[in-house]
Design a protein around this motif. Structure first.
Motif, PDB file in Angstrom:
ATOM      1  N   ALA A  61      -0.780   0.018   3.619  1.00  0.00           N
ATOM      2  CA  ALA A  61       0.438   0.603   3.049  1.00  0.00           C
ATOM      3  C   ALA A  61       1.534  -0.445   2.970  1.00  0.00           C
ATOM      4  N   TRP A  62       2.342  -0.321   1.937  1.00  0.00           N
ATOM      5  CA  TRP A  62       3.514  -1.196   1.818  1.00  0.00           C
ATOM      6  C   TRP A  62       4.568  -0.532   0.944  1.00  0.00           C
ATOM      7  N   LEU A  63       5.768  -1.039   1.045  1.00  0.00           N
ATOM      8  CA  LEU A  63       6.855  -0.575   0.190  1.00  0.00           C
ATOM      9  C   LEU A  63       6.931  -1.526  -0.993  1.00  0.00           C
ATOM     10  N   ASP A  64       6.898  -0.981  -2.192  1.00  0.00           N
ATOM     11  CA  ASP A  64       6.907  -1.850  -3.372  1.00  0.00           C
ATOM     12  C   ASP A  64       8.336  -2.264  -3.723  1.00  0.00           C
ATOM     13  N   SER A  65       8.475  -2.910  -4.842  1.00  0.00           N
ATOM     14  CA  SER A  65       9.794  -3.461  -5.182  1.00  0.00           C
ATOM     15  C   SER A  65      10.832  -2.377  -5.417  1.00  0.00           C
ATOM     16  N   ASP A  66      10.387  -1.179  -5.722  1.00  0.00           N
ATOM     17  CA  ASP A  66      11.312  -0.051  -5.842  1.00  0.00           C
ATOM     18  C   ASP A  66      11.436   0.704  -4.522  1.00  0.00           C
ATOM     19  N   GLU A  67      10.863   0.139  -3.463  1.00  0.00           N
ATOM     20  CA  GLU A  67      10.856   0.755  -2.134  1.00  0.00           C
ATOM     21  C   GLU A  67      10.121   2.086  -2.132  1.00  0.00           C
ATOM     22  N   ARG A  68       9.188   2.212  -3.042  1.00  0.00           N
ATOM     23  CA  ARG A  68       8.273   3.352  -2.998  1.00  0.00           C
ATOM     24  C   ARG A  68       7.099   2.968  -2.096  1.00  0.00           C
ATOM     25  N   MET A  69       6.535   3.958  -1.467  1.00  0.00           N
ATOM     26  CA  MET A  69       5.403   3.726  -0.577  1.00  0.00           C
ATOM     27  C   MET A  69       4.114   3.660  -1.402  1.00  0.00           C
ATOM     28  N   VAL A  70       3.403   2.571  -1.251  1.00  0.00           N
ATOM     29  CA  VAL A  70       2.087   2.447  -1.884  1.00  0.00           C
ATOM     30  C   VAL A  70       1.037   2.480  -0.767  1.00  0.00           C
ATOM     31  N   ILE A  71       0.075   3.358  -0.903  1.00  0.00           N
ATOM     32  CA  ILE A  71      -0.999   3.433   0.085  1.00  0.00           C
ATOM     33  C   ILE A  71      -2.316   3.210  -0.657  1.00  0.00           C
ATOM     34  N   ARG A  72      -2.903   2.085  -0.358  1.00  0.00           N
ATOM     35  CA  ARG A  72      -4.223   1.759  -0.924  1.00  0.00           C
ATOM     36  C   ARG A  72      -5.231   2.161   0.140  1.00  0.00           C
ATOM     37  N   THR A  73      -6.098   3.093  -0.194  1.00  0.00           N
ATOM     38  CA  THR A  73      -6.864   3.697   0.896  1.00  0.00           C
ATOM     39  C   THR A  73      -8.232   4.172   0.439  1.00  0.00           C
ATOM     40  N   ALA A  74      -9.162   4.144   1.372  1.00  0.00           N
ATOM     41  CA  ALA A  74     -10.516   4.637   1.124  1.00  0.00           C
ATOM     42  C   ALA A  74     -10.507   6.149   1.325  1.00  0.00           C
ATOM     43  N   THR A  75     -10.244   6.862   0.271  1.00  0.00           N
ATOM     44  CA  THR A  75     -10.116   8.310   0.364  1.00  0.00           C
ATOM     45  C   THR A  75     -10.892   8.994  -0.749  1.00  0.00           C
ATOM     46  N   GLN A  76     -11.343  10.183  -0.468  1.00  0.00           N
ATOM     47  CA  GLN A  76     -11.952  11.023  -1.497  1.00  0.00           C
ATOM     48  C   GLN A  76     -10.914  11.921  -2.163  1.00  0.00           C
ATOM     49  N   VAL A  77      -9.706  11.954  -1.584  1.00  0.00           N
ATOM     50  CA  VAL A  77      -8.715  12.924  -2.045  1.00  0.00           C
ATOM     51  C   VAL A  77      -7.348  12.264  -2.207  1.00  0.00           C
ATOM     52  N   PRO A  78      -7.204  11.373  -3.171  1.00  0.00           N
ATOM     53  CA  PRO A  78      -5.923  10.653  -3.275  1.00  0.00           C
ATOM     54  C   PRO A  78      -4.740  11.566  -3.581  1.00  0.00           C
ATOM     55  N   PHE A  79      -4.939  12.569  -4.411  1.00  0.00           N
ATOM     56  CA  PHE A  79      -3.800  13.420  -4.755  1.00  0.00           C
ATOM     57  C   PHE A  79      -3.418  14.334  -3.593  1.00  0.00           C
ATOM     58  N   HIS A  80      -4.414  14.877  -2.905  1.00  0.00           N
ATOM     59  CA  HIS A  80      -4.097  15.663  -1.711  1.00  0.00           C
ATOM     60  C   HIS A  80      -3.389  14.783  -0.675  1.00  0.00           C
ATOM     61  N   THR A  81      -3.876  13.576  -0.526  1.00  0.00           N
ATOM     62  CA  THR A  81      -3.290  12.678   0.469  1.00  0.00           C
ATOM     63  C   THR A  81      -1.828  12.407   0.157  1.00  0.00           C
ATOM     64  N   ARG A  82      -1.528  12.167  -1.098  1.00  0.00           N
ATOM     65  CA  ARG A  82      -0.126  11.909  -1.456  1.00  0.00           C
ATOM     66  C   ARG A  82       0.756  13.102  -1.076  1.00  0.00           C
ATOM     67  N   ARG A  83       0.285  14.285  -1.419  1.00  0.00           N
ATOM     68  CA  ARG A  83       1.075  15.486  -1.133  1.00  0.00           C
ATOM     69  C   ARG A  83       1.194  15.719   0.369  1.00  0.00           C
ATOM     70  N   MET A  84       0.097  15.491   1.082  1.00  0.00           N
ATOM     71  CA  MET A  84       0.091  15.813   2.515  1.00  0.00           C
ATOM     72  C   MET A  84       0.828  14.786   3.356  1.00  0.00           C
ATOM     73  N   VAL A  85       0.818  13.541   2.933  1.00  0.00           N
ATOM     74  CA  VAL A  85       1.456  12.500   3.755  1.00  0.00           C
ATOM     75  C   VAL A  85       2.969  12.498   3.568  1.00  0.00           C
ATOM     76  N   ALA A  86       3.435  13.027   2.463  1.00  0.00           N
ATOM     77  CA  ALA A  86       4.861  12.948   2.144  1.00  0.00           C
ATOM     78  C   ALA A  86       5.743  13.552   3.243  1.00  0.00           C
ATOM     79  N   PRO A  87       5.510  14.793   3.670  1.00  0.00           N
ATOM     80  CA  PRO A  87       6.401  15.339   4.696  1.00  0.00           C
ATOM     81  C   PRO A  87       6.291  14.604   6.035  1.00  0.00           C
ATOM     82  N   LEU A  88       5.141  14.045   6.323  1.00  0.00           N
ATOM     83  CA  LEU A  88       5.001  13.319   7.584  1.00  0.00           C
ATOM     84  C   LEU A  88       5.855  12.057   7.581  1.00  0.00           C
ATOM     85  N   LEU A  89       5.973  11.450   6.410  1.00  0.00           N
ATOM     86  CA  LEU A  89       6.751  10.211   6.305  1.00  0.00           C
ATOM     87  C   LEU A  89       8.202  10.497   5.960  1.00  0.00           C
TER      88      LEU A  89
END
Lengths: 246, 978
Positions: free
Chosen positions: B405-433
């Motif tokens: 994970a890293w913050l890109d030039s717009d300070e958005r969070m980029v998570i490059r990850t070995a996942t089967q569910v990228p869209f679920h992950t984006r939605r689910m990780v948001a409130p945790l972060l």
């Protein structure tokens, strides 16, 4: 990987023994056990690869296998008896067999090692630098003497050997294996008998009396087989191994 | 220290630490084909040629490599053209994820240099050190054979399915002929039985080479770890040594003070946000019983803290400096004891809502019924009851979980990850972060296998927290041990069936009771157990059915999604139980099952009552019906292939020359699902390029299954172009349409239909533009094929001409199409699974000799990738049946958290495997397709079990069939025999 803090590669056995005389230094052979360990520990490794300890030769009576001989080399050498070659091949999968060494197998003393059992029944003598040579059985019982390194093992290559084993799958490390070897009849027609060793019955493979293979054994159970089951297997597999040799 | 060695023919000098292993150094030098699978070398993912011999670089100290020769697969990549060995592997579909592709190719090189014409045994021996969780080694062995032939100057025939004649009329059973020999072909060749209902197509149904074949064969950087970010930190987890404990104190002072440490996170400095980690559609099923870091641990391996540091070694050292004081609590591991009065309360916190009965550790209670089961059982002529126990196993992807994970030039969070569910992950990780979804981008690169383990938001929150805390890129990769104890596993269950049978051998009642063990967290617990009920009560007709399940908390490492998702458990119990019922009734087991199994037109009567969104209690006016099935053809082909009659021959069962061996053949009937109706959704977007090719953006997640290829084939068929003209890009939440993810056997059906519809939208506009260019009034009369648009009179324009005209010449526009699809249907695939085994009656050792699966998956869009799915699935299922299991000490610590002790099959011991693809036309699917990915997991365990029963007369109701378990059962049955 034990996270070594220093690496040494001596050119001679004498240098190796000198390096290993210091505390916290361990000899490195093929590395398949030592380097697989990820527990942090501040060690210095003494890599034995430059000592020219690899090679398989015979004097017509005994077969001498250098400690740095890989299992792959043992598994493909025409000098090694066919039954022993197949055991060397089965000892490790292809990507580790090319690294693991005979000396490492002996030093490891693993109780599940069929190859060690096969060496035991082959009347193996371990050649050491820094300590007197000794029978493999004694070395397994007491460990590699401090301050010494294994340089070779010699065996009696004559006779036939067999393995009877039980595992979860065909190439699984056996829960118990019985390795038996007999010499061909000598010119007088006298059968010199059979030697037998068992794996999975103690901390190291053990030579047993083929007539009473489980006598005195008290194996520890684990998730692959209870103590009682191992004793049962030992009896069954010993009988099979003997029968296969007949 | 400096080391110098020859790397791919060139001398390299590089600085290393004494502790560095060769794998990591090679990766630092850009040899990214060398992969991490474990530290101990037994996966072979990091195998290289070391002085010409295949060797695991994991266990070679970099310092030891000084003066040696090292070759990686990058040595072959001097030009665009593939090496013949690489070509052979791609031609036969030998790579699924391709994570260990480099090792396989190098091993082949070394083998063929020494032996240009190796035997199958020699090939398998070479592959014995490269664990493959995907292919069952069937197609890799064939690839080596073909490579050998090519290097000897022979040009092998194109690889494709063997077309064979049907044995049935597609509806009725045929008489079994013991003299009818099965077709003869290499095992890797799928046997395809075409359906008359399926039209000939240009791309669909063809053995196309995978679209990602080149990148995998070359070992090009494609996986999560194959990027290098400036300033990246390395994370290390501190996990619990206790199965159940309260964290009384945690002192991170020494860890924080260690030079090189940038962050230490734990429950005292990370916000407590409740969530459920299962990668599922919104709203995720309750309870939300997890937080990123808790003040309580509930299994050995549970999270305690995490460190980010300059190097992994510093992070590991810092972890050892965190001082944690635990109050150790009692623990429970067996689901049968979890609800008892002596069991500890595992979730005693006050902020978790939605636990069914927290005091009794019951997280969910699931009930569903049709008809009146009690009345049905009371009126039945025969009632049978049996209880089965299924155990805990692991998905074991060779690539462990890894996220960066890293913050890109717009300070958005980029998570490059070995996942089967990228869209679920984006939605689910948001409130945790504490971030908005719009400020998070999840990128799914190539994945080295998942099998459900990665259908989870597992470690993405951790790297996200650390990236925020450090404002540096952070990488976290689980070790193999952590993968075993800190990721996900399959649910153990205790399953009881009660079955009522009438005088005509018809089922009149099925009562299924399950206790499902979800470990300490709910995650997929409800839905997996729901599927267990669904699969246990769907494939046979009965007027009365009931499912009751307690899903309970325990202190084992967390079960979650695993390919099959509750079905393998159910099918083991069901198919074993009904085989025993048939024996009790004295009739042939296939005849008994045939007398009761579903057919085309049968209602799927329990399915609506056991949905992912919960249980529907009311009877419906109308139930979904089975539209397509090739059950009888599957059974007929499987019986012929296994030579079913041998099981009744006493001389075959008890070979006279091998007195301690008994042989047996077992059968299992299988039915699975295709996606989750009304829930699974996939999107696709396709645009035309200047040269007449297309970019296809899909949210679907290719885990190595071939999904990108299959979706590309569907689009290519619609657009009249070869597959190579479809450039597929998948699973990037910023760029691709939404997709629920790779699970529930949904991708071909759901995402495939989305792809088909998006392509149809593009096709419509292509035809309109072609009509304009050709002066045709009715665009619908135009046909697209061979990269051209043809008018009825034979005139044509090329896609290239249409593209140039539309982009540059007149009425300029971007021809593109977008579509999405959610299905009201769930068309089931069916299969007949056969197993041939030998039992050593003196030791209990079971040897599996042959597995046969004949599958009705509708139209296999790509028969090579489809058969690869079946082969790989069967071998995973064989591990479940035969040798894989979690072993614990009394404190809940796993005793076998490494490969070897945890035994998965390797290449030189797999049984013979044969796959039949029985084509049917499923009208609701894209070009007739149904699912194929999960059904191979369902039938092996019961087939092996039933084969042991055939061989010995002993029914064993617990798996796996390890030697002592079988020996104990044999001894119980006949003490004198053992």
């Amino acid at each position: 990987m034990p996270l070594p803090v220093a690496y040494h590669r001596p050119d001679t056995v004498e240098q190796a023994l000198s390096l290993l005389s210091h505390p916290n230094r361990i000899p490195l052979g093929g590395g398949t056990v030592l380097n697989a360990d990820r527990e942090p520990s501040e060690l210095e490794v003494v890599d034995l690869q430059a000592l020219s300890l690899a090679g398989i030769e015979t004097d017509g009576v005994r077969l001498r296998i250098g400690a740095a001989t890989t299992l792959e080399a043992a598994a493909t050498s025409d000098r090694v008896p066919a039954w022993l070659r197949s055991i060397a091949r089965a000892e490790a999968p292809s990507t580790l067999r090319t690294l693991a060494t005979i000396g490492g197998v002996i030093a490891g003393g693993c109780g599940n090692s069929v190859l060690l059992a096969a060496l035991l029944v082959s009347d193996a003598e371990v050649e050491l630098a820094g300590a007197p040579d000794q029978p493999l059985e004694a070395l397994l019982a007491h460990g590699v003497p401090p301050g010494s390194i294994i340089t070779a093992v010699t065996i009696d290559p004559k006779g036939e050997g067999v393995v009877a084993r039980t595992g979860r799958t065909p190439t699984d490390v056996p829960i118990v294996a019985a390795v038996a070897r007999t010499l061909p009849e000598d010119p007088s027609g006298r059968n010199p008998g059979t030697s037998m060793a068992l794996t999975g019955m103690a901390d190291t493979p053990v030579l047993v009396d083929p007539g009473k293979p489980t006598a005195g054994l008290a194996p520890k159970g684990d998730f692959r087989g209870s103590a009682a089951y191992r004793l049962k297997l030992a009896a069954v597999l010993s009988t099979r191994a003997i029968k296969a040799l007949l | 220290m400096n080391v110098t060695f020859e790397l791919n023919g060139r001398s390299v000098t590089t600085q290393v630490n004494p502790s560095d292993n060769l794998r990591d150094v090679l990766r630092r030098l850009g040899m990214l084909s060398v992969k991490y699978g474990s530290s101990s070398g037994e996966t072979g993912a990091a195998a290289v040629l070391f002085d010409g011999r295949l060797a695991s670089a994991d266990v070679i100290l970099a310092a030891s490599a000084d003066g040696h020769r090292v070759v990686t697969v990058e040595a072959l990549n001097t030009e665009r053209q593939l090496h013949p060995i690489q070509l052979a592997f791609t031609a036969v579909g030998a790579f699924q994820s391709g994570y260990s592709a480099g090792a396989m190719i190098l091993g082949t090189m070394a083998l063929l240099e020494a032996n240009p014409d190796p035997s199958d045994a020699e090939i398998r021996d070479m592959l014995s050190g490269i664990l493959d969780r995907e292919t069952a080694y069937v197609k890799p062995v064939e690839a080596v054979r073909r490579a050998a032939a090519m290097l000897r100057g022979r040009q092998p025939e194109a690889f494709g399915p063997l077309i064979i004649e049907p044995l049935t009329d597609g509806v009725h059973a045929c008489e079994y002929d013991p003299d009818d020999e099965p077709p003869n072909a290499p095992h890797a060749v799928p046997r395809l039985i075409p359906s008359r209902d399926v039209p000939e197509m240009a791309v669909v149904g063809k053995p196309e080479i995978k679209v990602d074949a080149v990148r995998l064969a070359k070992g090009n950087p494609a996986f999560t770890d194959d990027i290098d970010l400036r300033g990246m930190l390395h994370a290390k987890l501190l996990t619990s040594p206790h199965a159940h404990a309260r964290i009384v104190n945690i002192d991170d002072t020494k860890a924080v003070a260690l030079p090189g440490v940038h962050a230490v996170l734990h429950h005292r400095n990370v916000a407590r946000v409740k969530y459920a980690s299962g990668g599922q559609s919104w709203p995720n099923p309750h309870p939300y019983d997890q937080v990123s870091f808790d003040d309580k641990v509930r299994h050995v391996g549970d999270r305690v803290a995490v460190v980010a540091a300059e190097t992994i070694e510093i992070a590991e050292q810092a972890v050892s400096l965190i001082d944690v004081t635990y109050e150790v609590l009692s623990a429970v591991f067996d689901e049968r004891l979890a609800t008892g009065p002596d069991a500890p309360k595992i979730h005693d916190e006050t902020d978790t809502e939605g636990i069914f009965d927290a005091d009794r550790n019951i997280v969910h209670q699931i009930q569903a019924q049709r008809g009146d089961v009690d009345a049905g059982l009371a009126g039945a002529q025969h009632v049978f009851e049996q209880t089965f126990r299924v155990h805990q196993v692991q998905q074991c992807p060779i690539e462990p979980h890894i996220s960066i994970a890293w913050l890109d030039s717009d300070e958005r969070m980029v998570i490059r990850t070995a996942t089967q569910v990228p869209f679920h992950t984006r939605r689910m990780v948001a409130p945790l972060l504490g971030m908005d979804i719009k400020d998070i981008r999840v990128v799914k690169p190539r994945i080295g296998g998942g099998f459900g383990a990665k259908q989870e938001m597992l470690i993405e929150d951790i790297v996200g927290h650390l990236a925020i805390a450090t404002r540096r890129p952070v990488r976290l990769e689980l070790t193999r041990t952590e993968e075993f104890v800190s990721s996900r596993t399959r649910h153990p269950q205790t399953i009881t069936f009660r079955t009522g049978v009438d005088h005509d051998f018809k089922l009149v009642a099925q009562d299924m009771h399950v206790i499902g063990n979800t470990g300490p967290y709910g995650t997929h617990g409800q839905t997996v157990q729901t599927v267990t009920g669904l699969r246990g009560l769907s494939q046979y007709v009965s007027p009365n059915k009931r499912f009751f399940c307690d899903v309970v908390y325990t202190n084992i490492p967390v079960p979650g999604a695993y390919r099959g998702y509750g079905a393998p458990q159910a099918e083991f119990a069901l198919e074993a139980h009904l085989t025993d019922v048939a024996r009790e009734l004295g009739i042939d087991e296939i005849e008994f099952k045939r007398n009761n199994w579903v057919r085309a037109g049968s209602e799927m009567d329990i399915a609506p009552h056991l949905g992912e969104r919960g249980v529907v209690e009311d009877e419906l006016d109308e139930y979904p019906k089975i539209a397509s099935e090739g059950i009888e053809e599957c059974v007929a082909q499987a019986m012929r292939e296994i030579r079913w009659h041998r099981r009744d021959d006493p001389d075959w069962v008890s070979p006279p020359h091998r007195p301690h061996i008994r042989r047996g053949i077992g059968f299992a009937f299988c039915m699975h699902g295709t996606a989750i109706p009304f829930l699974d959704m996939g999107g696709c977007s396709i645009k035309l390029n200047d040269d007449g090719s297309f970019n296809m953006l899909v949210g679907a997640t290719d885990l190595g299954t071939g999904a990108d290829t299959v979706l590309g084939q569907i689009a290519a068929e619609v657009l009249g172009v070869p597959l190579d003209d479809i450039k597929v890009y998948s699973s990037d939440t910023d760029l691709t349409p939404f997709d629920t993810g790779a699970y529930a056997s949904s991708t071909t059906y759901i995402s495939g239909t989305a792809a088909m519809r998006a392509a149809e939208n593009v096709r419509k506009r292509l035809k309109e533009r072609a009509a304009m260019l050709l002066g045709i009034d009715e665009p619908c009369t135009i046909e697209l094929r061979d990269r051209r648009a043809y008018a009825p009179d034979g005139r044509s324009v090329s896609h290239n001409e249409i593209a140039l005209d539309s982009l540059h010449m007149q009425d300029q526009e971007q021809i593109m199409g977008t579509s999405s699809f959610v299905s009201p249907e769930c068309p089931p695939p069916f299969a007949a699974q056969m197993a041939e085994i030998e039992v050593d009656i003196e030791t209990g050792q079971v040897t599996v000799v042959k597995l046969v699966m004949a599958v009705d998956c509708g139209v296999a869009i790509n028969p090579i990738t489809a058969s690869g799915q079946v082969e790989g699935g069967m071998l995973q299922a064989l591990g479940y049946a035969h040798c894989e299991e979690y072993a614990y000490d009394k404190q809940g610590k796993m005793l076998n958290a490494s490969f070897g002790p945890y035994k998965i099959y390797r290449a030189d011991e797999v049984p013979e495997m044969v796959v039949y693809l029985v084509q049917t036309m499923e009208d609701s699917g894209p070009f007739g397709a149904k699912a194929v990915a999960e059904i191979p997991k369902d039938g092996v365990a019961p087939a092996v079990r039933n084969a042991i029963l055939n061989a010995t007369g002993v029914a064993i109701n617990d798996i796996p069939f390890t030697p002592e378990r079988v020996w104990t059962a044999l001894r119980s049955h006949d003490p004198d025999r053992c």
